[in-house]
Write an enzyme that holds these catalytic residues in place. Structure first.
Site, PDB file in Angstrom:
ATOM      1  N   SER A 175      29.451 -13.153 -18.205  1.00 47.11           N
ATOM      2  CA  SER A 175      29.414 -12.793 -19.623  1.00 47.11           C
ATOM      3  C   SER A 175      30.646 -12.036 -20.103  1.00 47.11           C
ATOM      4  CB  SER A 175      28.156 -11.980 -19.924  1.00 47.11           C
ATOM      5  OG  SER A 175      27.007 -12.788 -19.796  1.00 47.11           O
ATOM      6  N   HIS A 195      16.099 -12.500 -27.825  1.00 47.15           N
ATOM      7  CA  HIS A 195      16.672 -11.364 -28.547  1.00 47.15           C
ATOM      8  C   HIS A 195      16.354 -11.395 -30.043  1.00 47.15           C
ATOM      9  CE1 HIS A 195      19.323 -11.408 -24.924  1.00 47.15           C
ATOM     10  NE2 HIS A 195      19.282 -10.100 -25.082  1.00 47.15           N
ATOM     11  N   CYS A 202      23.670 -11.758 -25.393  1.00 44.81           N
ATOM     12  CA  CYS A 202      22.755 -12.869 -25.639  1.00 44.81           C
ATOM     13  C   CYS A 202      23.420 -14.197 -25.271  1.00 44.81           C
ATOM     14  CB  CYS A 202      22.332 -12.886 -27.106  1.00 44.81           C
ATOM     15  SG  CYS A 202      21.309 -14.311 -27.543  1.00 44.81           S
TER      16      CYS A 202
END
Length: 638
Positions: A322, A365, A378
């Protein structure tokens, strides 16, 4: 009768002449035989004695240059060491000498014979070094037995000294005796047999600067090897010293923060490209490689599942996870596909075709804009954005931010990572790129690979809003007399033409990651300085067939820069099999940043509590501990 008498008298001189001729012939034969014996049979022996009786060259090794940190602290120095050498032509019985020497110093006779043979091949009129690093006790034993060790000499050689132990072992590298192949190469022209040269890291890449020039003494000796006089002498020249960009205190704290965990960390000055810390954990003992590395120790290094011999900061290629969402976010902003307020709904997964791509938060989310997507990492937000961008546009911005190629930082064997494109897949596999393959790429998975140093450069480029500096490790080269021979200034190798609004939007999200409730990087928070960062977790295997076994756990990543308002330092941390960036990598980055700002006086150093003093609860403490602010920010799992 008279005629017979005269005949006998005439024959007597003839017999004497024949006898004399025979005697002379025998004498000449014996002389020729002796000459043949001396000049043919014993030629090598007498040639060696002649050379020994005349001149002998005794090399004097030069000290290597010192390696210093940016503030002048010694990182790698030198200390004296003694070696056992022998003039082979003075030895009548090699086996007797080597057997006796092996007993006296506790060496392996086979190893001594191997070194003898190698040394004789290199240069027959120079000393053959049989053993290095002998102790003072061994030296005394040799001196006591010198009469029984013909041709033996004890030489002093400077060896590397590591005042901080294993610190920076992958960065500095290690020394080793020059190999046969190296001896014949142009790179080591002018070196002497038995010289020690850099085998990795700074020691290898900067060998010519560090090595110096050996000296020597030309002495005259008699046939017994006894010193007569010094004919000429040349003093050795110490190698140049290197002043690195590394900060010793930051390097110490960065390595200590890993503990027993495997991984890498790079800290970099965002305004110059200077590397402040370069960590690959666990390290190795470079002093062992300059001597005799035991089979047991070598086997321990090879079988350690944490791979201590691998330079992870330079060669470790990991899916960035991420942390790569920074690239996807900038690409989406620059291509006009999103703005700060663009919102998508995350239900916990995103269905594409007949496959569902899950978010790390399987409960979802909810409504997510860019700030929240970065703060809570997310996946669904970036799946959708990556699908719209396509792999080639993602690759374009990856390369703008410094990913996908080596930088040439001054160390050998630097890896370049991998940023996939549709053309790359066609060339590599002979197949077309599928849209579904872009989704994992958008969150730093799939084919994407990056090194820790690349992640640090990417983060620094975001921090300074577009200036791509070449990362470097050496500030200057200094002569033994203290004169600066070369100085390395910041080098700009690219500029990212990104709009200020895009930088601003991404920076707000990265600041929220560390400083807002629900942010996944809360454990990197500093209360005196505002930090921006991004967590990452990258899969090692798609399905954990081995359950919780170490080798199947996910890698943990974290990148950060600070202060948010005027960035000075960028950090990238990878903890191999650490599972979650927020819990494993972020605390390490936080300690690195804290050390940096403590050094600048921005943050006060923790106050140690002394045994017997009151603690916060009104009682007393029975040990010395360090008091630091605690972090109460709830972080996610990425």
């Amino acid at each position: 009768m008279r005629e017979q008498h005269l005949a006998r008298e005439s024959r007597e001189p003839s017999r004497r002449l024949v006898g004399l001729a025979v005697a002379v012939s025998v004498l000449f034969f014996l002389l020729l035989l002796r000459l043949w014996y001396l000049q043919i049979v014993k030629a090598e022996t007498f040639q060696n004695l002649s050379e020994s009786n005349r001149l002998r060259l005794v090399p004097v090794a030069a000290s290597r240059g010192t390696i210093l940190d940016r503030n002048g602290a010694v990182l790698v120095g030198n200390s004296p060491s003694f070696s056992v050498a022998v003039m082979a032509q003075e030895v009548a019985d090699k086996d007797a000498l080597l057997d006796r020497l092996a007993v006296l110093i506790g060496a392996d006779p086979a190893e001594l014979r191997e070194k003898w043979d190698k040394g004789r091949k290199r240069n027959r009129y120079q000393p053959v070094i049989l053993a290095s690093g002998i102790t003072r006790d061994q030296l005394e034993i040799l001196e006591e037995n010198r009469l029984f060790l013909p041709g033996l000499d004890v030489e002093m050689h400077p060896i590397r000294e590591y005042p901080h132990g294993l610190l920076g072992s992958h960065l500095f590298g290690h020394l080793g005796e020059m190999s046969e192949q190296e001896m014949g190469s142009e790179r080591f022209k002018g070196y002497n047999p038995g010289d020690y040269v850099g085998k990795g890291g700074i020691e290898r890449s900067w060998e010519k600067d560090l090595h110096g020039a050996d000296g020597g003494r030309q002495i005259e000796v008699d046939a017994m090897g006894r010193f007569l006089r010094t004919v000429s002498e040349k003093s050795p020249t110490t190698g140049n010293s290197l002043v690195l960009t590394i900060d010793l205190e930051i390097q110490k704290q960065a390595e200590a923060a890993f503990g027993d965990q495997a991984g890498a960390a790079v800290a970099m000055d965002v305004t110059s490209g200077e590397i402040l810390a370069f960590v690959s954990n666990p390290g190795f003992d470079p002093a062992l490689f300059a001597g005799k590395l035991s089979p047991k120790q070598w086997n321990e290094y090879l079988t350690d599942k944490r791979h201590p011999l691998e330079n992870k900061a330079l060669k470790g290629q990991y899916p960035p996870g991420s942390t790569f969402k920074i690239v996807t976010a900038i690409a989406g902003l620059e291509e006009g596909l999103i703005d700060e307020n663009t919102t998508v709904h995350c239900s916990g997964s995103y269905k594409f075709g007949n496959r569902a791509f899950g978010c790390w938060n399987r409960h979802g989310h909810g409504a997510v804009n860019l700030r929240k997507a970065l703060r809570e990492s997310c996946d669904v937000y970036f799946y959708r954005l990556g699908e719209r961008l396509g792999v080639d546009r993602i690759a374009k911005y990856s390369k703008i931010l410094g990913l996908g190629a080596p930088y040439g930082i001054g160390l050998e064997s630097e890896k370049g990572g991998l940023i996939p494109t549709s053309e790359w897949k066609e060339r590599r596999f002979g197949k077309k790129w599928l849209t579904g393959e872009t989704l994992p790429v958008s969150i730093g998975q799939g084919y994407v690979l990056a090194t820790p140093i690349q992640l640090a450069v990417m983060t620094a480029t975001v921090a300074n809003q577009g200036t791509l500096f070449r990362p470097h490790l050496v500030k200057k080269v200094v002569s033994p007399e203290g004169k600066v021979l070369r100085e390395f200034l910041p080098e700009v190798i690219g500029r990212a033409a990104i709009r200020p609004e895009s930088w601003s939007a991404v920076t707000k999200g990265l600041s929220a990651v560390v400083n807002e409730a629900g942010g996944t990087g809360g454990r990197a928070r500093l209360y005196e300085v505002r930090v921006a960062g991004k967590t990452g977790t990258s899969q090692v295997v798609k399905l954990r067939k081995g359950g919780s076994q170490y080798q199947y756990r996910d890698h943990a990543l974290f990148v950060a820069f600070a202060p948010v308002e005027k960035p000075e330092i960028a950090v990238a941390v990878v903890v191999e099999h650490g599972e979650h960036g927020g819990s494993a990598a972020a605390p390490i980055a936080g300690k690195i940043l804290r050390t940096y700002f403590q050094g600048k006086g921005v943050i006060k150093k923790p106050v140690p509590r002394i045994k017997g003093t009151p603690d916060d609860s009104g009682g007393t403490t029975d040990s010395v501990e360090t008091v630091e602010p605690t972090d109460e920010v709830q972080d996610g799992n990425d």
